[in-house]
Design an enzyme around this catalytic site. Structure first.
Site, PDB file in Angstrom:
ATOM      1  N   GLY A 239       0.800  -1.218   0.000  1.00  0.00           N
ATOM      2  CA  GLY A 239       0.000   0.000   0.000  1.00  0.00           C
ATOM      3  C   GLY A 239       0.830   1.264   0.000  1.00  0.00           C
ATOM      4  N   GLU A 273      -1.804  -5.652  -1.768  1.00  0.00           N
ATOM      5  CA  GLU A 273      -1.279  -6.221  -0.513  1.00  0.00           C
ATOM      6  C   GLU A 273      -0.889  -5.131   0.494  1.00  0.00           C
ATOM      7  OE1 GLU A 273       2.261  -8.000  -2.110  1.00  0.00           O
ATOM      8  OE2 GLU A 273       1.186  -9.532  -3.237  1.00  0.00           O
ATOM      9  N   ARG A 312      11.617   0.434  14.724  1.00  0.00           N
ATOM     10  CA  ARG A 312      11.753   1.239  13.509  1.00  0.00           C
ATOM     11  C   ARG A 312      12.738   2.394  13.635  1.00  0.00           C
ATOM     12  NH1 ARG A 312       8.230   3.807  11.434  1.00  0.00           N
ATOM     13  NH2 ARG A 312       8.741   3.346   9.279  1.00  0.00           N
ATOM     14  N   CYS A 343      20.548  -1.640  26.717  1.00  0.00           N
ATOM     15  CA  CYS A 343      21.964  -1.297  26.672  1.00  0.00           C
ATOM     16  C   CYS A 343      22.479  -1.284  25.241  1.00  0.00           C
ATOM     17  CB  CYS A 343      22.756  -2.276  27.534  1.00  0.00           C
ATOM     18  SG  CYS A 343      22.223  -2.171  29.227  1.00  0.00           S
ATOM     19  N   GLU A 344      22.010  -0.301  24.485  1.00  0.00           N
ATOM     20  CA  GLU A 344      22.445  -0.087  23.105  1.00  0.00           C
ATOM     21  C   GLU A 344      22.313   1.409  22.839  1.00  0.00           C
ATOM     22  OE1 GLU A 344      23.422  -2.232  20.688  1.00  0.00           O
ATOM     23  OE2 GLU A 344      22.935  -4.121  21.681  1.00  0.00           O
TER      24      GLU A 344
HETATM   25  C1  LIG Z   1       5.706  -6.033   3.419  1.00  0.00           C
HETATM   26  C2  LIG Z   1       4.996  -6.415   2.182  1.00  0.00           C
HETATM   27  C3  LIG Z   1       3.780  -5.794   1.838  1.00  0.00           C
HETATM   28  C4  LIG Z   1       3.163  -4.690   2.647  1.00  0.00           C
HETATM   29  O1  LIG Z   1       3.779  -3.468   2.395  1.00  0.00           O
HETATM   30  P1  LIG Z   1       3.236  -2.125   3.084  1.00  0.00           P
HETATM   31  O2  LIG Z   1       4.190  -1.091   2.646  1.00  0.00           O
HETATM   32  O3  LIG Z   1       3.231  -2.352   4.549  1.00  0.00           O
HETATM   33  O4  LIG Z   1       1.865  -1.875   2.549  1.00  0.00           O
HETATM   34  C5  LIG Z   1       3.139  -6.241   0.699  1.00  0.00           C
HETATM   35  N1  LIG Z   1       3.649  -7.233  -0.065  1.00  0.00           N
HETATM   36  C6  LIG Z   1       4.816  -7.841   0.235  1.00  0.00           C
HETATM   37  C7  LIG Z   1       5.320  -8.918  -0.641  1.00  0.00           C
HETATM   38  C8  LIG Z   1       5.529  -7.441   1.360  1.00  0.00           C
HETATM   39  O5  LIG Z   1       6.690  -8.037   1.643  1.00  0.00           O
END
Ligand SMILES: *Cc1c(COP(=O)(O)O)cnc(C)c1O
Length: 413
Positions: A239, A273, A312, A343-344
């Protein structure tokens, strides 16, 4: 939608006062807004309404069973990258026939499981993987539905660690090798070619690389059709980016309109996805200030959350906005790094923030719904934090805080 609201000088998230949650469940604590999850999912449905896509939520962003169950109820499919994620989807009541299996290193066991439960397709990333899936399917007397993940060699212009669509990345089949790979797949008896996909990276704000990648895929779709291989679906990958700080809000509708224009008149079904954008801003990491350490050249706000809870910042130098839960009028603000107890030197949640806090105060680390709990570890023998779902003023525990004995129960003394 804004899930945050100050009421009587106390920060509320989806109608719940955050101090109430800290008191009831302790800190650090992940809090997710069910309302925000729904809104995010529906914003994709609405933007892409012309194409009626199958929205396969990327489980790795946040795999809590309650999150998966909620998306399943909204009609989502799932994008998975391991057999473990497949089992999670099934445990949450997800529909295997809406599952896309991505990832560069699928094991024989994982492929067997995916075939047995009947996933929608395997997104295949190499020739040896095609051979392996074919062999496993043959052994089971089955035919495996496959799509090839094509690396379109497009620069997603995002952080190098979350950029996946360049030639030098490990992901996908190189554009120039794509036709050869499809011909190879077509010659394998236990494979059925159903689609094509790409995923060029994450946290994209400028969406033109996504359109560029799709245009490149469509060149292949046409070449394949000319050879008699007609695909059933086109999967445009992850996305759009989310607003962590002062990024421009990516224009989802403009992206959807571009996709609709590019796919107009084509028989293929649209699949996508998204992960981060469905959950990222639906979550907050609630943490308590342990100490305010005033130094000669630097100040530190030391909190009870750490890099093991939110990796992150350490991993990608990512920015997360941090809000005071109950702001003081009478405490002077200091410029400080917000750090955890690990401890980093890399254990920080934020750098150089103006904060007016004293020990015991609560801070809300925003945009912690994606790649936060799912990336958590037990480093420094820290138990993973509890997770709570809130919805319009109500709250419920969706994952208990780990206990110390959970951490060493599998160790052999
Ligand atoms: C991580 C991933 C996503 C999701 O990506 P976003 O940026 O979180 O939307 C979709 N497809 C595949 C193959 C991924 O590895």
């Amino acid at each position: 939608m804004n899930s945050y609201q100050y009421s009587n000088n106390v920060l509320h998230f989806d109608g719940v006062a955050l101090p109430t949650l800290a008191q009831e469940y302790g800190t650090p604590l992940y809090v997710y807004s069910e309302t925000a999850l729904t809104t995010a999912f529906q914003s994709y449905e609405q933007a892409f309404a012309a194409n009626q896509p199958l929205i396969c939520y990327a489980v790795k962003a946040n795999g809590n069973l309650n999150v998966l169950k909620h998306f399943a109820a909204l009609g989502a499919g799932f994008d998975i990258v391991s057999g473990g994620e497949l089992q999670r989807v099934l445990a949450a009541g997800g529909d295997a026939s809406k599952v896309i299996f991505s990832g560069v290193g699928k094991s024989i066991d994982e492929i067997q499981l995916a075939l047995q439960v009947g996933v929608k397709c395997f997104n295949v990333e190499s020739l040896p993987e095609l051979d392996r899936i074919n062999a496993v399917a043959a052994e089971l007397g089955m035919t495996a539905p496959i799509s090839l993940r094509i690396n379109p060699d497009v620069d997603a212009q995002t952080h190098p660690y979350i950029s996946t669509g360049l030639k030098e990345n490990k992901f996908g089949i190189a554009f120039v090798d794509a036709m050869g790979a499809y011909r190879h797949a077509a010659a394998l008896p236990n494979l059925r070619i159903v689609g094509i996909d790409c995923h060029i990276g994450s946290q994209l704000i400028d969406l033109s690389p996504l359109a560029e990648a799709l245009e490149r895929l469509l060149v292949l779709v046409d070449q394949l059709a000319a050879e008699g291989i007609v695909l059933q679906h086109i999967d445009i990958g992850g996305g759009v980016g989310i607003v962590y700080n002062d990024e421009a809000q990516p224009d989802l509708q403009a992206y959807a309109d571009t996709v609709a224009r590019l796919l107009a008149g084509r028989p293929q079904h649209l699949v996508m996805e998204p992960g981060r954008s469905l959950v990222g801003n639906a979550g907050v990491l609630l943490t308590q200030v342990e100490f305010v350490k005033v130094g000669e050249s630097k100040n530190f706000v030391i909190v009870d959350a750490a890099m093991n809870d939110l990796m992150r910042p350490a991993l990608y130098q990512a920015y997360h906005a941090i809000a005071e839960v109950a702001p003081h009028a009478d405490v002077p603000a200091v410029l400080a790094d917000v750090v955890g107890p690990i401890c980093e030197t890399g254990d920080f949640l934020a750098k150089d923030r103006e904060l007016a806090v004293v020990a015991g105060d609560l801070l809300a680390v925003k945009s912690a719904g994606a790649y936060a709990a799912s990336m958590a570890s037990n480093y420094n023998t820290r138990t993973r934090a509890a997770e709570v779902m809130v919805k319009a003023g109500a709250h419920r525990l969706i994952r208990r805080r780990e206990t110390l004995s959970d951490l060493w129960k599998d160790e052999i003394l």
